[in-house]
Design a protein around this motif. Structure first.
Motif, PDB file in Angstrom:
ATOM      1  N   GLU A   1      -6.541 -10.373  -9.137  1.00 49.89           N
ATOM      2  CA  GLU A   1      -6.826  -9.139  -8.385  1.00 49.89           C
ATOM      3  C   GLU A   1      -6.426  -7.893  -9.172  1.00 49.89           C
ATOM      4  O   GLU A   1      -5.953  -6.910  -8.600  1.00 49.89           O
ATOM      5  CB  GLU A   1      -6.081  -9.168  -7.043  1.00 49.89           C
ATOM      6  CG  GLU A   1      -6.631 -10.189  -6.065  1.00 49.89           C
ATOM      7  CD  GLU A   1      -6.113  -9.983  -4.645  1.00 49.89           C
ATOM      8  OE1 GLU A   1      -5.091  -9.279  -4.483  1.00 49.89           O
ATOM      9  OE2 GLU A   1      -6.726 -10.515  -3.718  1.00 49.89           O
TER      10      GLU A   1
ATOM     11  N   VAL B   1      -8.141  -4.942  -7.551  1.00 48.78           N
ATOM     12  CA  VAL B   1      -8.373  -4.995  -6.102  1.00 48.78           C
ATOM     13  C   VAL B   1      -8.171  -3.641  -5.431  1.00 48.78           C
ATOM     14  O   VAL B   1      -8.790  -3.358  -4.403  1.00 48.78           O
ATOM     15  CB  VAL B   1      -7.467  -6.081  -5.464  1.00 48.78           C
ATOM     16  CG1 VAL B   1      -6.014  -5.629  -5.366  1.00 48.78           C
ATOM     17  CG2 VAL B   1      -8.008  -6.483  -4.107  1.00 48.78           C
ATOM     18  N   ASP B   2      -7.350  -2.780  -6.020  1.00 44.68           N
ATOM     19  CA  ASP B   2      -7.095  -1.477  -5.402  1.00 44.68           C
ATOM     20  C   ASP B   2      -8.341  -0.603  -5.352  1.00 44.68           C
ATOM     21  O   ASP B   2      -8.409   0.348  -4.585  1.00 44.68           O
ATOM     22  CB  ASP B   2      -5.971  -0.760  -6.168  1.00 44.68           C
ATOM     23  CG  ASP B   2      -4.738  -1.636  -6.225  1.00 44.68           C
ATOM     24  OD1 ASP B   2      -4.108  -1.803  -5.183  1.00 44.68           O
ATOM     25  OD2 ASP B   2      -4.438  -2.191  -7.308  1.00 44.68           O
TER      26      ASP B   2
ATOM     27  N   SER C   1      -6.755  -7.207  -0.399  1.00 43.44           N
ATOM     28  CA  SER C   1      -6.120  -8.225  -1.238  1.00 43.44           C
ATOM     29  C   SER C   1      -5.939  -9.517  -0.448  1.00 43.44           C
ATOM     30  O   SER C   1      -5.715  -9.500   0.757  1.00 43.44           O
ATOM     31  CB  SER C   1      -4.752  -7.729  -1.692  1.00 43.44           C
ATOM     32  OG  SER C   1      -4.020  -8.807  -2.230  1.00 43.44           O
TER      33      SER C   1
ATOM     34  N   ILE D   1      -3.475 -11.530  -1.215  1.00 40.75           N
ATOM     35  CA  ILE D   1      -2.156 -12.003  -1.653  1.00 40.75           C
ATOM     36  C   ILE D   1      -1.454 -12.788  -0.532  1.00 40.75           C
ATOM     37  O   ILE D   1      -0.764 -13.769  -0.802  1.00 40.75           O
ATOM     38  CB  ILE D   1      -1.311 -10.836  -2.216  1.00 40.75           C
ATOM     39  CG1 ILE D   1      -0.165 -11.386  -3.057  1.00 40.75           C
ATOM     40  CG2 ILE D   1      -0.808  -9.890  -1.132  1.00 40.75           C
ATOM     41  CD1 ILE D   1       0.469 -10.381  -3.998  1.00 40.75           C
TER      42      ILE D   1
ATOM     43  N   VAL E   1      -2.114 -15.559  -6.712  1.00 43.59           N
ATOM     44  CA  VAL E   1      -2.823 -14.275  -6.783  1.00 43.59           C
ATOM     45  C   VAL E   1      -2.110 -13.376  -7.784  1.00 43.59           C
ATOM     46  O   VAL E   1      -0.888 -13.195  -7.711  1.00 43.59           O
ATOM     47  CB  VAL E   1      -2.884 -13.594  -5.390  1.00 43.59           C
ATOM     48  CG1 VAL E   1      -3.465 -12.190  -5.498  1.00 43.59           C
ATOM     49  CG2 VAL E   1      -3.723 -14.438  -4.425  1.00 43.59           C
TER      50      VAL E   1
ATOM     51  N   ARG F   1      -1.678  -9.662  -9.791  1.00 46.59           N
ATOM     52  CA  ARG F   1      -1.889  -8.212  -9.683  1.00 46.59           C
ATOM     53  C   ARG F   1      -1.269  -7.533 -10.910  1.00 46.59           C
ATOM     54  O   ARG F   1      -0.482  -8.144 -11.626  1.00 46.59           O
ATOM     55  CB  ARG F   1      -1.202  -7.671  -8.419  1.00 46.59           C
ATOM     56  CG  ARG F   1      -1.557  -8.397  -7.116  1.00 46.59           C
ATOM     57  CD  ARG F   1      -2.808  -7.849  -6.482  1.00 46.59           C
ATOM     58  NE  ARG F   1      -2.624  -6.507  -6.004  1.00 46.59           N
ATOM     59  CZ  ARG F   1      -2.266  -6.185  -4.740  1.00 46.59           C
ATOM     60  NH1 ARG F   1      -2.074  -7.121  -3.865  1.00 46.59           N
ATOM     61  NH2 ARG F   1      -2.130  -4.931  -4.387  1.00 46.59           N
TER      62      ARG F   1
END
Ligand code: PLP
Length: 385
Positions: A194, A197-198, A228, A230, A241, A243
């Motif tokens: 991810e 993902v933001d 997300s 997560i 996951v 990040r």
């Protein structure tokens, strides 16, 4: 003598081709770094938050080895992602975490399934860890071929890891909940990357099926909280996951990322990781970034708005076919001219984009969302060329 000592699979291995260092390019182009429009590596053009820069300026303990458990950072991350600290591990970028997972789970020859076109570190780290790399190509619109992935797992009894990237690099498409749940039923460890993902908010015109799942989201802030997966790591014991602070927080140069991992995997990741993987500066900057969330989210909103504008404008350039993206970059197929020549012509004007010419992304360029003035310069140059 020399060759005999090297692992045969390393001798055979293709090297990863990283982007040319900024300073080298700056010298080669005869332009100061500030004059270069750098849209080739999906970095955050706004850089670190002011609080992160201040924390670096005020750092006092650079002469002391860092906390091997990154406790302060993991405490802050635990509040940020609302997950138990014990399920979180920090890495020297998401890149290190990709390597660590493979180092723990792969015996030589075990299969790793990847869905190209996707991020180059998955094949790279698979090769470094003597895994067998199996590719399940994406469909033409970059959606996953879920039945083919299921078949690949069935065909390979030693399949251990499936890499999924959402939003995917290089095209920016996302994975639907339905598809992800279906893939999580497979007897493999799913590593969901991810990194972007933001930015997975906002609709791009012409988006289809899979990409509509987050329609209700209106702000970048809600995206961080909602899009997300997560938390799914609490529900599925075969999901990790990943990040990163590289994209959201503008800390690519400091190398800091994190992940949520299954309980059974964590003790082994802890056992093999380098004790001092998160350096003091990276930790300070990451912590301060988490204290400056409003700033981060404003920048995400600017970049998402810029992505939308860039997408609309690229569609007006006769020789480009941009793909809708939920990330901070846009992939374009170049029509009727050579994408590499285009990349080099842009480079001569001080504009850097990423060029691809491999299966699935033949004759393509990928352009990161930058500041508005960078988009303007890019568009003016594309129109001129
Ligand atoms: C999909 C994806 N994952 C991970 C990374 C690397 O993240 P980090 O800088 O945290 O190592 C990148 C960087 O470009 C990426 O595109």
């Amino acid at each position: 003598m020399t060759h005999k000592f090297i692992r045969p699979d390393i001798v055979e291995m293709e090297p990863y081709v990283p982007i040319v260092p900024f300073e080298v390019l700056s010298a080669r182009l005869g332009r100061a770094p500030e004059e270069i429009v750098k849209l080739d590596a999906n970095e955050n053009p706004y850089g670190p938050s002011p609080k992160a820069l201040e924390a670096l300026r005020n750092g006092r303990f650079f002469h002391i080895y860092p906390d091997p458990e990154s406790n302060e950072l993991r405490d802050a991350l635990s509040s940020y992602v609302n997950m138990p600290k014990e399920r979180l591990l920090a890495g020297m970028g998401a890149d290190e975490l990709i390597d660590l997972v493979l180092r723990v789970v792969l015996s030589p020859g075990d299969v790793v399934i990847d869905c190209p076109p996707s991020f180059g570190m998955y094949p790279f780290s698979t090769a470094v860890n003597s895994g067998q790399y199996v590719q399940v190509w994406r469909n033409e619109d970059f959606s996953l071929d879920v039945p083919a992935i299921e078949q690949a797992v069935a065909n390979h009894p030693t399949a251990k890891v499936l890499f999924l990237c959402s939003p995917n690099n290089p095209d920016g498409s996302t994975i639907s909940d339905t598809n992800l749940r279906r893939l999580l039923d497979l007897p493999v460890l799913v590593v969901l990357d991810e990194a972007y993902v933001d930015f997975a908010v906002g609709l791009t015109r012409g988006e289809r099926g899979e990409r509509r799942e987050n329609e209700e989201e209106t702000s970048a802030f809600s995206a961080v909280k909602n899009s997300s997966r997560i938390h799914w790591t609490l529900e599925y014991d075969n999901l990790a996951v990943l990040r990163t602070f590289s994209k959201l927080a503008g800390l690519a140069g400091l190398r800091v990322g994190y992940g949520a991992f299954p309980e059974w995997l964590l003790p082994h990741l802890w056992k093999i990781k380098q004790p001092y993987n998160i350096n003091v500066a990276a930790s300070l900057a990451a912590l301060a970034s988490l204290e400056d969330q409003q700033w981060l989210h404003e920048k995400v909103q600017l970049l998402v708005a810029e992505r939308e504008r860039l997408f609309a404008k690229l569609g007006t350039i006769s020789y480009l076919n941009p793909f809708p993206s939920r990330s901070n970059f846009i992939l374009c197929r170049v029509i009727g001219r050579d994408a590499q020549v285009l990349k080099l012509d842009l480079e001569k004007e001080g504009i850097l984009v990423r060029y691809f010419n491999k299966a699935g992304v033949d004759n393509c360029i990928r352009i990161s969302a930058g500041r508005p003035e960078e988009t303007d310069k890019l568009l003016a140059t594309l129109q001129k060329l």
